[in-house]
Write a protein that holds these residues in place. Structure first.
Motif, mmCIF file in Angstrom:
data_model
loop_
_atom_site.group_PDB
_atom_site.id
_atom_site.type_symbol
_atom_site.label_atom_id
_atom_site.label_comp_id
_atom_site.label_asym_id
_atom_site.label_seq_id
_atom_site.Cartn_x
_atom_site.Cartn_y
_atom_site.Cartn_z
ATOM 1 N N GLN A 145 1.051 -1.314 -0.007
ATOM 2 C CA GLN A 145 0.038 -0.043 -0.051
ATOM 3 C C GLN A 145 0.881 1.162 -0.043
ATOM 4 O O GLN A 145 2.039 1.198 0.110
ATOM 5 N N PRO A 146 0.465 2.348 -0.312
ATOM 6 C CA PRO A 146 1.220 3.725 -0.302
ATOM 7 C C PRO A 146 2.001 4.009 0.807
ATOM 8 O O PRO A 146 3.141 4.747 0.618
ATOM 9 N N VAL A 147 1.292 3.677 2.061
ATOM 10 C CA VAL A 147 2.314 3.939 3.142
ATOM 11 C C VAL A 147 3.537 3.273 3.055
ATOM 12 O O VAL A 147 4.516 3.845 3.974
ATOM 13 N N GLY A 148 3.548 2.299 2.539
ATOM 14 C CA GLY A 148 4.960 1.568 2.323
ATOM 15 C C GLY A 148 5.368 0.463 3.589
ATOM 16 O O GLY A 148 4.548 0.493 4.411
ATOM 17 N N VAL A 149 6.590 -0.077 3.368
ATOM 18 C CA VAL A 149 7.047 -0.831 4.357
ATOM 19 C C VAL A 149 8.445 -0.623 4.595
ATOM 20 O O VAL A 149 9.274 -0.373 3.869
ATOM 21 N N ARG A 150 8.700 -0.584 6.116
ATOM 22 C CA ARG A 150 10.275 -0.560 6.332
ATOM 23 C C ARG A 150 10.650 -1.612 7.253
ATOM 24 O O ARG A 150 9.824 -1.850 8.286
ATOM 25 N N LEU A 151 11.724 -2.037 6.938
ATOM 26 C CA LEU A 151 12.148 -3.377 7.837
ATOM 27 C C LEU A 151 13.387 -3.130 8.186
ATOM 28 O O LEU A 151 14.189 -2.574 7.715
ATOM 29 N N ILE A 152 13.545 -3.743 9.639
ATOM 30 C CA ILE A 152 14.893 -3.556 10.243
ATOM 31 C C ILE A 152 15.120 -4.907 10.808
ATOM 32 O O ILE A 152 14.527 -5.604 11.282
ATOM 33 N N VAL A 153 16.516 -5.255 10.188
ATOM 34 C CA VAL A 153 16.968 -6.620 10.736
ATOM 35 C C VAL A 153 18.246 -6.568 11.335
ATOM 36 O O VAL A 153 19.298 -5.847 11.125
ATOM 37 N N GLY A 154 18.330 -6.818 12.707
ATOM 38 C CA GLY A 154 19.539 -6.595 13.401
ATOM 39 C C GLY A 154 19.922 -7.880 14.063
ATOM 40 O O GLY A 154 19.146 -8.855 14.349
ATOM 41 N N GLY A 155 20.972 -8.015 14.641
ATOM 42 C CA GLY A 155 21.548 -9.286 15.494
ATOM 43 C C GLY A 155 22.953 -9.371 15.050
ATOM 44 O O GLY A 155 23.769 -8.640 14.776
ATOM 45 N N ARG A 156 23.235 -10.731 15.231
ATOM 46 C CA ARG A 156 24.570 -11.072 14.878
ATOM 47 C C ARG A 156 24.934 -11.719 13.627
ATOM 48 O O ARG A 156 24.123 -12.712 13.379
ATOM 49 N N ASN A 157 25.906 -11.329 12.883
ATOM 50 C CA ASN A 157 26.011 -11.982 11.376
ATOM 51 C C ASN A 157 26.918 -13.170 11.556
ATOM 52 O O ASN A 157 27.289 -13.387 12.467
ATOM 53 N N ARG A 158 27.091 -13.692 10.409
ATOM 54 C CA ARG A 158 27.891 -15.055 10.216
ATOM 55 C C ARG A 158 29.239 -14.935 10.928
ATOM 56 O O ARG A 158 29.873 -15.976 11.352
ATOM 57 N N LYS A 159 30.079 -13.567 10.953
ATOM 58 C CA LYS A 159 31.099 -13.544 11.581
ATOM 59 C C LYS A 159 31.240 -13.370 13.127
ATOM 60 O O LYS A 159 32.266 -12.969 13.738
ATOM 61 N N GLY A 160 29.903 -13.235 13.600
ATOM 62 C CA GLY A 160 29.866 -12.921 15.045
ATOM 63 C C GLY A 160 29.517 -11.604 15.489
ATOM 64 O O GLY A 160 29.551 -11.134 16.491
ATOM 65 N N VAL A 161 29.683 -10.491 14.241
ATOM 66 C CA VAL A 161 29.675 -9.067 14.618
ATOM 67 C C VAL A 161 28.089 -8.745 14.506
ATOM 68 O O VAL A 161 27.434 -8.978 13.869
ATOM 69 N N PHE A 162 27.888 -7.911 15.750
ATOM 70 C CA PHE A 162 26.507 -7.249 15.693
ATOM 71 C C PHE A 162 26.291 -6.176 14.572
ATOM 72 O O PHE A 162 27.159 -5.249 14.721
ATOM 73 N N THR A 163 25.287 -6.290 13.751
ATOM 74 C CA THR A 163 25.032 -5.400 12.810
ATOM 75 C C THR A 163 23.315 -5.090 12.614
ATOM 76 O O THR A 163 22.689 -5.531 13.081
ATOM 77 N N MET A 164 23.236 -4.022 11.930
ATOM 78 C CA MET A 164 21.823 -3.601 11.579
ATOM 79 C C MET A 164 21.508 -3.251 10.036
ATOM 80 O O MET A 164 22.461 -2.681 9.528
ATOM 81 N N THR A 165 20.626 -3.836 9.655
ATOM 82 C CA THR A 165 20.199 -3.749 8.393
ATOM 83 C C THR A 165 18.808 -3.260 7.877
ATOM 84 O O THR A 165 18.066 -3.527 8.716
ATOM 85 N N MET A 166 18.873 -2.076 7.389
ATOM 86 C CA MET A 166 17.375 -1.345 7.040
ATOM 87 C C MET A 166 17.188 -1.509 5.335
ATOM 88 O O MET A 166 18.188 -1.373 4.674
#
Length: 245
Positions: A145-166
């Protein structure tokens, strides 16, 4: 502390803040109340129509990633001073496994269809990078819908580093990823009808240097959502929290 914001022209408003904490050495302790940071998404997809969710806030340090959402679920479009409220206790955060948590704002049915795509896999083995890939691939098949969608994915990546993806519908779900580091917190937020950057600047950033526990982080994010709810009736102070540490 200094902060920089990157604000995109998205219908589902979002902002990225990096808060530098002088002399911080991982002071956010691994202690929280048992009831904190837990929720699941449970939206009946047969409930068709233009429905939106309102607010999600996230903080990622070098030892944790925490997300908090409000619980209001409203019908679009909002035509009067008050929205048509469908539910007041629906979370916008889902913990995929011990390493990955996902939050969203915007078109509810679209977002839930996208996030539920992970259930086609053995979720306990999914890496953060794989979750991002699954969500992007599914998002390409889901109308929004026009309001859109925004996703936030956070946590520990495969190298064990905490990251955040938008990523969001406005930019074709192109991921923007940053890694946390010692002495800094990544702070992210998204809301359906409110410009989030001023709230992060005013309500979250000043508290960050004083965080000493995850309860402190949760208190700050809860308080920010509560104040947003005073101005935006599509948001309520019913909190849902998730944590990876």
């Amino acid at each position: 502390p200094k902060a920089s914001f990157l604000i995109g022209p998205t219908a589902c408003r979002s902002a990225f803040s990096i808060v530098i904490i002088p002399h911080c050495r991982g002071h956010v302790k691994r202690a929280l109340h048992p009831a904190a940071f837990r929720a699941t998404i449970d939206v009946p997809l047969k409930n068709k129509g233009r429905k939106t969710m309102s607010a999600i806030l996230a903080v990622c340090g070098d030892t944790f990633c925490a997300m908090v959402s409000d619980g209001r679920y409203v019908e679009e479009p909002i035509t009067g001073e008050k929205p048509h409220i469908l539910k007041n206790d629906l979370p916008k955060v889902r913990k995929i496994n011990r390493n990955v948590v996902v939050g969203f704002a915007g078109d509810t049915l679209a977002a839930v269809q996208i996030i539920n795509a992970v259930d086609e896999y053995q979720t306990q083995y999914l890496t953060l990078e794989k979750v991002v890939k699954i969500l992007r691939e599914k998002a390409a098949t889901v109308s929004v819908q026009p309001v859109g969608v925004r996703l936030i994915v956070g946590g520990r990546n495969r190298k064990g580093v905490f990251t955040m993806t938008m990523m969001g519908s406005v930019d074709g779900y192109k991921p923007q990823t940053q890694a946390a580091r010692k002495g800094a917190y990544l702070i992210e937020g998204a809301a359906s009808h409110t410009e989030i950057a001023p709230w992060l600047e005013r309500e979250v950033k000043p508290d960050a240097p004083n965080w000493r526990s995850l309860d402190d982080v949760a208190h700050t994010l809860d308080a920010c959502i509560a104040k947003m709810a005073e101005d935006d009736k599509s948001i309520n102070p019913h909190y849902f929290r998730q944590l990876v540490m």
